[in-house]
Design a protein around this motif. Structure first.
Motif, mmCIF file in Angstrom:
data_model
loop_
_atom_site.group_PDB
_atom_site.id
_atom_site.type_symbol
_atom_site.label_atom_id
_atom_site.label_comp_id
_atom_site.label_asym_id
_atom_site.label_seq_id
_atom_site.Cartn_x
_atom_site.Cartn_y
_atom_site.Cartn_z
ATOM 1 N N ARG A 281 5.257 -1.225 2.233
ATOM 2 C CA ARG A 281 4.197 -1.626 1.301
ATOM 3 C C ARG A 281 4.686 -2.587 0.226
ATOM 4 O O ARG A 281 4.031 -3.621 -0.023
ATOM 5 N N PHE B 12 3.227 -6.594 -0.211
ATOM 6 C CA PHE B 12 2.621 -7.178 -1.407
ATOM 7 C C PHE B 12 3.464 -8.334 -1.955
ATOM 8 O O PHE B 12 2.926 -9.295 -2.515
ATOM 9 N N LEU C 44 2.597 -11.197 0.308
ATOM 10 C CA LEU C 44 1.229 -11.607 0.005
ATOM 11 C C LEU C 44 1.182 -12.430 -1.280
ATOM 12 O O LEU C 44 0.490 -13.467 -1.353
#
Length: 590
Positions: free
Chosen positions: A311, A315, A318
């Motif tokens: 995770r 991010f 991203l």
């Protein structure tokens, strides 16, 4: 009186009996390759070095130009600025690139293909665009500086012009290169090392520092040296956002274009060349060691899904991808805004280059022609050179010399190539030991041909290394069987080698096209008034203060490169699909 028998030269006849026509052709082609590299690389570079040792009248002065350079405070400080900015940029870009590459190779995050594609977007743009978009973001009337034009209660003034702007622009330029290099290094790690570490109960942190980092240390070193070379020799970003912060690359431009001082330009070029060559040598050493490590590994690492691990990296990727996309979105929006920041209505007026300097759409179409010609000629020459060197038996010394000459262009900055070509190709004749020798290459000067040649030489080594890697994966039995059956080597090349290596050939052609469209460093010294180029037009419009049209021309360059990259992807996917269908079980044609 008996006449003495004629002597027989058995060693000579035995020598010629082992040389057939095919080997003579290969030897002639290798000799021609070496001659071409000497004329296009060695002789121009030698002319540049000689020019740096002479005065404006052509008299030999030794190291006087270098002494005068370092005794001029405004010029000498540029070397320190270049080293400092390049070092800081390399640390930041390689750090970001390593984290991004680690996420793509060592985690199970989704959309890896999307993230990799977005990371490569800066390769499609001239570095001039990086500086221009930073002005729209962080300039005096920038989007961030004004708090999104007053929508926020505060703005952020980072003091863009100078070292800060250069570092940000160069980080964006070097980031995709670092991602590519580190992705390859991380994918080459042996999974057995990680299995052994887990079986011994090592923590993730300990595994990272004792297995991961040692396994990619040579890849990291290589990425650092490549990043340093790219930043140290880049001209575009420092020209736009450098302000009064001088670096060596802009010094060369100012000396040659601004002051017409070609002697001092040659002197600065040689100074620029020295750290670049040292970094290049260190990079080659690290790459050889990395290749030796990769050859011994055979078990690829397949990352296992772990939400706690995946995770944060998702991010992070991203955020980086959105930043890159936003960066180019600002470029498109700025090229369409009427008057930044006072009238943000959309218009295509900035794409009307008829009232702007630089050549307008003629420059854009010239760049398309030049890039297409560079892709065709460069790919043909590069792959043929790699084939001759890799697939020719014997002639070891000639092949080693040719291989060395093929690697040399990687150490030459574009500005150095451009300036050396001026000195070599613009000379109608040379004085050698009191003789006036005509220069047959003089006719190439101020033509499209010299622009194509400079691009082919500038980007030759990367294409050559790609071709040698692809050829090295082919079994030598192809050539052995062809020789035993009496098939000419060129027939084997056209019927077997080239089709099998088609993906690599297309990759080389794409590399030539994209880089030729975006480059400005070499061609800015070589283009003629009747052959304007798009990337040079961006620089000229920026000089004239026409920032929005310069941004618009840069957007066109990016659009052309993206279009060609998309066509390449569609074509290679089709070729791959046909290959899989051809090789499928039960296919009688196979």
């Amino acid at each position: 009186m008996n006449s003495a028998p004629l002597p027989t030269f058995r060693p000579l006849s035995r020598f010629f009996s082992h040389i057939d026509g095919e080997r003579l052709v290969r030897a002639a082609l290798l000799a021609f390759l070496c001659l071409w590299l000497i004329v296009s690389v060695v002789l121009p570079l030698s002319t540049l070095v000689v020019k740096s040792l002479c005065d404006k009248a052509g008299g030999f002065v030794g190291l006087d130009n270098f002494i005068r350079y370092f005794q001029t405070p405004a010029l000498a400080v540029s070397l320190g600025n270049s080293l400092w900015v390049s070092g800081l940029t390399t640390i930041l870009a390689v750090g970001l690139g390593f984290a991004y590459a680690y996420a793509l190779t060592r985690t199970a995050i989704p959309a890896k293909g999307f993230f990799l594609g977005v990371a490569m977007m800066p390769l499609f743009a001239p570095t001039l665009l990086n500086g221009i978009v930073l002005i729209y973001l962080f300039g005096k009337k920038g989007l961030v500086t004004t708090g999104f034009f007053g929508l926020l209660p505060f703005g952020l003034d980072i003091g863009l012009y100078g070292a800060v702007g250069i570092v940000i622009a160069e980080v964006l330029y070097i980031f995709p290169q670092a991602v590519l290099l580190l992705t390859m290094a991380l994918r080459a790690t042996d999974a057995r090392f990680y299995e052994a570490a887990r079986s011994m109960g090592a923590s993730p942190g300990r595994v990272f520092f004792t297995v991961t980092l040692p396994g990619v240390r040579y890849g990291l070193v290589s990425a650092c040296f490549v990043g340093f070379i790219l930043c140290f020799t880049d001209f575009g970003a420092p020209k736009v956002v450098g302000g009064f912060f001088n670096v060596l690359a802009t010094d060369i431009y100012k000396q040659v274009i601004g002051q017409q001082n070609f002697v001092m330009g040659a002197t600065v070029s040689v100074i620029l060349l020295v750290p670049t060559v040292l970094a290049f040598v260190a990079d080659r050493v690290s790459r050889k060691k990395q290749s030796a490590m990769i050859a011994a590994r055979c078990v690829p690492l397949v990352p296992c899904p772990d939400s706690r691990h995946d995770r944060p990296f998702f991010f992070f990727c991203l955020a980086v991808a959105l930043a890159v996309i936003g960066f180019f979105a600002v470029a498109v929006f700025a090229s369409l805004a009427r008057v930044w920041p006072y009238d943000l209505g959309l218009t295509l007026a900035h794409y009307d280059f008829s009232r702007m300097g630089g050549g307008g759409y003629q420059a854009f179409f010239n760049s398309l022609k030049m890039s297409a010609a560079s892709a065709v000629v460069g790919t043909a020459v590069t792959f043929a050179a790699a084939y001759l060197i890799e697939k020719t038996s014997g002639m070891g010394h000639v092949r080693r010399v040719a291989s060395f000459l093929c690697i040399v262009p990687l150490a030459l900055p574009g500005l150095v190539i451009g300036l050396s070509y001026i000195f070599f190709f613009n000379a109608p004749a040379f004085d050698l030991f009191g003789l006036r020798i005509p220069n047959p290459a003089n006719g190439l000067y101020a033509t499209m041909g010299i622009l194509v040649l400079s691009n082919v030489v500038h980007f030759f080594t990367v294409g050559y290394l790609t071709a040698t890697t692809a050829l090295g994966q082919l079994d030598r039995e192809f050539e052995s069987v062809s020789e035993s059956m009496g098939v000419p080597f060129y027939a084997t090349f056209l019927r077997v080698t080239a089709p099998v290596c088609l993906p690599a050939i297309l990759e080389i052609a794409l590399y030539y096209f994209v880089n030729s469209m975006a480059t400005v460093s070499a061609v800015i010294f070589l283009y003629a008034a009747d052959i304007p180029l798009a990337a040079v037009a961006v620089a000229n419009m920026d000089d004239a203060g026409d920032i929005a049209p310069a941004c618009a021309m840069s957007v066109l360059i990016v659009a052309a490169n993206v279009a060609v990259r998309t066509l390449y992807g569609l074509f290679t996917a089709k070729v791959r699909k046909r290959s899989q269908a051809w090789a499928a079980p039960g296919n009688e044609e196979a």
